[in-house]
Design an enzyme around this catalytic site. Sequence first.
Site, PDB file in Angstrom:
ATOM      1  N   ASP A  80      -6.634   2.341   9.578  1.00 49.91           N
ATOM      2  CA  ASP A  80      -6.159   1.873   8.293  1.00 49.91           C
ATOM      3  C   ASP A  80      -4.989   0.937   8.604  1.00 49.91           C
ATOM      4  O   ASP A  80      -4.402   1.013   9.689  1.00 49.91           O
ATOM      5  CB  ASP A  80      -5.723   3.066   7.435  1.00 49.91           C
ATOM      6  CG  ASP A  80      -5.178   2.649   6.088  1.00 49.91           C
ATOM      7  OD1 ASP A  80      -5.765   1.764   5.440  1.00 49.91           O
ATOM      8  OD2 ASP A  80      -4.145   3.212   5.680  1.00 49.91           O
ATOM      9  N   ASP A 103      -2.023  -0.401   6.138  1.00 45.16           N
ATOM     10  CA  ASP A 103      -0.732  -0.041   5.551  1.00 45.16           C
ATOM     11  C   ASP A 103      -0.480   1.456   5.715  1.00 45.16           C
ATOM     12  O   ASP A 103      -1.263   2.284   5.262  1.00 45.16           O
ATOM     13  CB  ASP A 103      -0.695  -0.433   4.081  1.00 45.16           C
ATOM     14  CG  ASP A 103      -0.929  -1.935   3.873  1.00 45.16           C
ATOM     15  OD1 ASP A 103      -0.510  -2.719   4.738  1.00 45.16           O
ATOM     16  OD2 ASP A 103      -1.538  -2.299   2.851  1.00 45.16           O
TER      17      ASP A 103
END
Length: 182
Positions: free
Chosen positions: A13, A15
């Site tokens: 992922d 952020d």
Amino acid sequence: MSPQPPIEAVFLDRDGVLNIDHGYVHDPADLEWIPGAREAVSLLIRAGVKVLVVTNQSGVARGYFDETAVHRLHRVMRDELRAVGGDITAFYHSPYHKDATVEAFRHPDHPTRKPNPGMILSGLTDHGLDASRCVLIGDNASDMEAARRAGVEGFLFPGGDLLAFMRRALGSRIPTLIENAT
């Protein structure tokens, strides 16, 4: 019990895992790396492990910024990683959201938006990867659900130093993470 197979790719992922999540990060001036993230990516690449980023980007759907801004930030991230011997094999982003203000990106449950597995499945197909030899590291439940739906093992990153986390979670399957410990 047989040992787990070596890892051929790590899905990350963005952020909250690679960069600090200040909320809708899209401007390179706001890019702040998670401690250990650049080093972790560099070690993975040097070990021959592909690194793929899968990121929901509802800021596009909400009209806060456009996809050009997403691509610009990803170019900057790639350049900064290359400066330390890292790289990103591929970036995948999902600009869709059920409450989009930009009509083109309004969708009630887009197959690429996590927790749906579309971005991961695309990465597996595009790069000829075996799901059983891939992992995903994310920072929330939707990341873990997307990994589960794609048949990829998920690891929940609680924050802190990403390299230290990867050494604990993946070191036995990527020995260079341990061999290069400082």
